[in-house]
Design an enzyme around this catalytic site. Structure first.
Site, PDB file in Angstrom:
ATOM      1  N   SER A 125       0.829  -1.192   0.000  1.00  0.00           N
ATOM      2  CA  SER A 125       0.000   0.000   0.000  1.00  0.00           C
ATOM      3  C   SER A 125       0.864   1.241   0.000  1.00  0.00           C
ATOM      4  CB  SER A 125      -0.869  -0.012   1.262  1.00  0.00           C
ATOM      5  OG  SER A 125      -1.457   1.243   1.465  1.00  0.00           O
ATOM      6  N   TYR A 153      -1.728  -0.651  10.502  1.00  0.00           N
ATOM      7  CA  TYR A 153      -1.993  -1.270   9.213  1.00  0.00           C
ATOM      8  C   TYR A 153      -0.813  -1.048   8.267  1.00  0.00           C
ATOM      9  CZ  TYR A 153      -3.540  -1.540   4.413  1.00  0.00           C
ATOM     10  OH  TYR A 153      -3.608  -1.820   3.071  1.00  0.00           O
ATOM     11  N   LYS A 157       2.214  -3.655   6.482  1.00  0.00           N
ATOM     12  CA  LYS A 157       2.601  -3.727   5.071  1.00  0.00           C
ATOM     13  C   LYS A 157       4.106  -3.474   4.926  1.00  0.00           C
ATOM     14  CE  LYS A 157      -1.458  -4.581   3.334  1.00  0.00           C
ATOM     15  NZ  LYS A 157      -1.693  -5.917   2.733  1.00  0.00           N
TER      16      LYS A 157
END
Lengths: 688, 688
Positions: A125, A153, A157
């Site tokens: 991302s 989050y 990643k």
């Protein structure tokens, strides 16, 4: 045959990518723990791509279960989507994010390594960049922009990228493509797949979509005093289909490396073009056709002016480019939203696996129930009607145990029958100068499509939907089966769709057989029906059921039950109330319209052709059809455990029996390439 | 009672920290998967701290097993060491590092959360800083120095810090102390614990230690052209005991927070003083007492001039400061190295759990075997001699099944006997004006220390060591039991150490009873022996064994087997070869030295007092002791399944029976506060 394993393949981006994989000739296995997605997405994928896509409900952290998938399929590479993905949520339950995302990835990589699979496309991302505006000359953001994710989050990643990087350093045969997504939007143009809007959406467009359908009051725009053309922040919105295609490009790129050559490389997947919040707002309003309410609120902490991708690396190296616009995405999203206002969520609908092997989701039993207690169950095998319950009484014969359906003694309970229902005399026919020899599975004739008829096929889908109008709830279920040229000896590629429409008193069935434009045959023959056995007696016998039909005319048949071509009256005048039983049995094709019909009768009148009552109950069955005939079969031959002769009776709408071999009747069943066969039936259960 | 759970508590820093925890009054539970550590460290911890420390061989990733530990103990907080920790290895097998370190931590945190334990001291590393010299003014390195780990090991530490940080952000009741270690060196001053040098050491001092004991040729010094006083790089070396104490300071700090108050905070643990490679080299050479070979090689990629800690934050906030010098560390390391040249690794030695519950390591069976087939097994319970095998013949009675040892019918097989072996008349004695009433467990008398004698106690240890001199291998095993004032009615705190010395033909036993300086009693009474039953017949009976003793004088006893105070000749002159059997049985205390002895006889002559042969075998047993007496018991009373009367005979070295109640003999057994009781026995098995 080697497969691409897609983790999280039931999710938003995953499901779109699976479709593109299949479209690009890849075979796919999906692994998903469905913790934040729905198997309905997989059912719809199969419906769209018309192929079976093996699915495993496995949590990646369950290494043993995952390893079994790798042992069962020849996995060539992995596209790894599976992850929790809500930024806000990740700050509230970070441990679950680390556990699921990093723990899941480590387990996946362990299993890959143990199975010598070293190719992975990873769903990363742009979040890994954090606030790229801190640096000079980093907008649009290039891949070398320093990483500094600001939430759990994004950190998961980032950490997974690091893990893949280190694995490649340790063993340079590993091939890792890191795809850093910008802002995925839109939905599948089919309207069948999109983001499942559980809870309050965090992202602009899903929120706006809920405003448009009235689930939310108005959009909040956080800050209109940024240095953009309209004062709102600029982001890089990419159509999910473009994004999905980026995965194919990355996978192809990895697969084209020299044997033994590895890679670790990051690519931004973005359009490279920024859009402001207002740009997107206006595009979506245009798609909806009206202005949607919004308010301008203050800036949100952490937001910055511009986070647009520099997508040059993906453009040049992967030969990939986003081709769809924000307008396209808005149109597709609006279609998805209007056609699936609650995503995959349907009230009073549940399904269960309908195989002995409960891990095999291909054949499922779908049950919808209504406030009045009416309950209908359908299964994928044969797109069959397994059960109808009215006033607590089971009114359709069916098996509880799925394995019973594959027994020889199963008298076609509830199933779709095709490609040609009923008998074809001599197991052959002529069409356009060709003689087609079929398998004779009933004496010299072909019955119900042959040895491998539609009753023995697992239909894709269903595409299950629900419409509510006040108290009135209507559910529809679309099942699909691809019947290829040559199957059972029939010519031509036929796509069969069975559409059930169920409300609180009836089961409607639409039979659609499309003779595909791409078919190798000029014409084919189709005659579809449903073979449900009804029983409104409340007991295991239909004896004493009173039937009354619209017609007393049947096709005259010879000793082998083939029509002679003549119309004759039946042995008892069933236009008058007639009590069926051992002394009054039927197995005849009754003629509603002696002139026959065209190929597609769906727009014809849905005519009630028979009604039935039984003194034990106050249930009245009304059978209706657009077809020119129906077979009334009172079940004399039922001989399967748990049922007995006359446990049920059939009212099978259809074309005339053996029509293809009777010159005057042929037009009822011949379907030319590009044409569509169609008919409807409806079974209504009302209080007598 | 609440516990601190220490993960990786069997490891280098973990084991030292457990000791400090116990020293600071904490109760500890250790969890370790022993993948890179040895249970011997735990055995030695218990030996040092003289407390049982519950241990679980559990991998942190096994959440269920870990959860059981949390359910079994009231865990108050966790000190989390468990991790793979070799930088170089981490670049070769990164996935295992991520799996073990991050996967293990996530599992641990999940279990902690599920059990509402929110206090954790985390073993981080200065490695998270990467090359701190890139930044201005970051040497000595403060905690706010940007993190940029350059290898997978360092990344796992960095990521775990991030996870803990995010968890605290999400739930600010979490208390996380991040301790960033600089370069831990040294060993426990006891010489019992240190870094277990498996493989080729990566670090300076362990490598140098192996050079010193001849396992490596010479030290390589990577670069002597740095800008330091001697050209070699500067690091911050911290004594492992100082480091261990830092954990106590951090834990105390967390525990002193207000109820409900959480924290996430990093502290450097370093001395704040840099030492060059040559500084350390010289200090270690001084400890060893000679110059060690080295060569100067080129600089190593990634090395930088100076990585010294700024330890101000820990100094001021934790009130912690390193107090030991590099010289101290070198001295302790050298002691550890010379006393344990192969760390915990001992050839031809293995152990197994000797409890029905195989997860309970407290009672183990330790077996050492020799090239000639001689094999000896010892267990923690009673520090007992379970088995001796000579020429394939079992020559000591023992049970295979550990539960047999706790049966009432067990006739003290192989066990240590104490605090006072043999009988104390009337179950009482007078000492310093006090009358001590004991439990009468044999008629009116006290036998073998009472109901809860040493035979029923689980001894700590063993400290197992091995010395090799050419072909000659000697193993020693130290067991320890803390016998507190009041146990079984005896006065005074006694620390009992049983030291077995085993070579390829003999089992030596040293009995040590230290009446501790801290004891509440002025004096106590001690008389220790070992109750092994020998049998050199190769059958289940000793009948026909020929014994020959150094003396024929026994203590005369009355009807209750108490000495009258007189010395008398025994019924058969055993100074001549005497065949024992049903007609010639003994259970008498033979007197080697009628004058008795002092309290500590260990430096007296280890006198052969009895030898035995049997015509069936060519094994000759020679029993020797420094004690003034021995009980010859030919096993008439053996009555336990698998054995029968006269299955074995005992030669129990000791002081005179009931000496404490016979004025002339009392001095043999009275041990004043601060004095040490001692004696030796040795059983040699030679070819007859």
């Amino acid at each position: 045959m080697s497969y691409i394993l897609v983790t999280g393949g039931a999710g938003y981006i995953g499901s779109h990518t699976v479709i593109e994989l299949v479209n690009h000739g890849y075979k796919v296995v999906i692994v998903d723990n469905l913790c934040n997605s729905s198997y309905d997405a997989v059912a719809r994928i199969e419906y769209i791509v018309k192929q079976h896509v093996p699915f495993f409900n496995v949590d990646l952290r369950d290494s043993d279960a995952l390893d079994k998938v790798f042992k069962q399929y020849d996995i060539q590479g992995v596209i790894h989507f599976a992850a929790l993905k809500a930024v806000g949520e990740s700050t509230k339950i970070p441990l679950q994010y680390y556990d699921n995302n990093i723990g899941g990835t480590i387990s996946l990589l362990n299993v890959m390594k143990a199975n010598s699979v070293k190719t992975v496309v990873f769903s990363s991302s742009a979040t890994v960049y954090g606030d790229a505006t801190r640096f000079e000359n980093m907008i649009p953001i290039p891949e070398h922009c320093p990483n500094d994710p600001t939430n759990p989050y994004g950190k998961t990643k980032y950490m997974i990228e690091q893990i893949l990087k280190d694995i490649h350093t340790a063993d340079n045969q590993w091939r890792s493509a890191i795809l850093r997504y910008f802002n995925p939007i839109g939905a599948h143009p089919s309207g069948l797949l999109g983001e499942d809007p559980l809870g309050i959406p965090n992202n602009l467009l899903p929120y706006l979509a809920q405003v448009a359908i009235g689930r939310r009051d108005k959009l909040s725009i956080f800050g209109n005093d940024y240095d953009s053309h309209d004062g709102t922040p600029i982001r890089d919105y990419i159509h999910v289909v473009d994004l999905a295609k980026g995965h194919i490009s990355a996978l192809n790129y990895l697969n084209k490396l020299e044997t033994g050559e590895g890679l670790f490389r990051e690519w931004n997947l973005g359009t490279g073009k920024g859009s402001t919040v207002f740009d997107v707002y206006h595009a979506f309003c245009k798609a909806v056709g009206r202005e949607l309410p919004y308010e301008v609120a203050g800036r949100r902490g952490g937001d910055v002016l511009n986070l647009t991708a520099n997508a040059t690396r993906a453009n040049t190296e992967l030969k990939w480019e986003a081709t769809l616009s924000v307008e396209d995405a808005c149109k597709d999203l609006w279609k998805w939203t209007t056609e699936n206002p609650f995503g995959f969520n349907i009230d009073n609908y549940k399904w269960q696996v309908f195989n002995d092997d409960k891990s095999d989701y291909s054949n499922r039993l779908h049950t919808v129930s209504f406030a009045n207690g009416f309950k209908v169950s359908l299964a994928n095998r044969g797109a069959l009607l397994q059960s109808v319950v009215k006033n607590g009484t089971s009114v359709v014969c069916g098996f509880q145990d799925p394995s019973r359906y594959i027994e020889k003694s199963n008298p076609f309970f509830g199933t779709t029958v095709g490609r040609v229902a009923n008998r074809i005399g001599g197991a052959k026919f002529e069409l356009n100068g060709n003689t087609y020899q079929l398998a004779a599975n009933e004496g010299a004739n072909t019955l119900h499509g042959g040895f491998h008829g539609y009753d023995k096929q697992t239909f894709f889908g269903p595409v299950a939907k629900q419409e509510k109008n006040g108290d009135k709830v209507v559910n529809t279920f679309l099942f699909k089966y691809e019947d290829k040229d040559g199957n059972n000896g029939f010519p031509g590629d036929v796509e069969c769709v069975i559409k059930y429409t169920v409300d609180d008193e009836s089961v409607g069935i639409e039979f659609i057989g499309s003779h595909l434009e791409t078919s190798p045959a000029e014409a084919t023959v189709i005659n579809l029906t449903n073979h449900s056995y009804f029983n409104i007696s409340g007991t295991d016998s239909t004896d004493g059921t009173v039937v009354k039909a619209i017609t007393n005319t049947q096709l005259e048949v010879d000793d082998s039950l083939l029509p002679t071509g003549k119309f004759v009256p039946t042995h008892t005048d069933i236009t008058k109330p007639t009590k069926i039983g051992p002394d009054c049995a039927f197995d005849y094709c009754f003629v509603v319209n002696e002139a026959g019909s065209g190929i597609d009768t769906r727009s014809d009148e849905l005519k009630p052709v028979l009604e039935a009552t039984h003194p034990n109950t106050n249930i009245k069955l009304v059978a209706a059809t657009t077809d020119p005939a129906f077979q009334l079969y009172t079940g004399t031959g039922i001989d399967t455990p748990g049922f007995k002769p006359r446990s049920g009776f059939c009212v099978e709408n259809s074309r005339f029996v053996n029509a293809i071999n009777v010159p005057e009747w042929r037009k009822q069943v011949i379907v030319k390439r590009g044409e569509t066969y169609g008919s409807k039936a409806k079974y209504t259960f009302v209080d007598a």
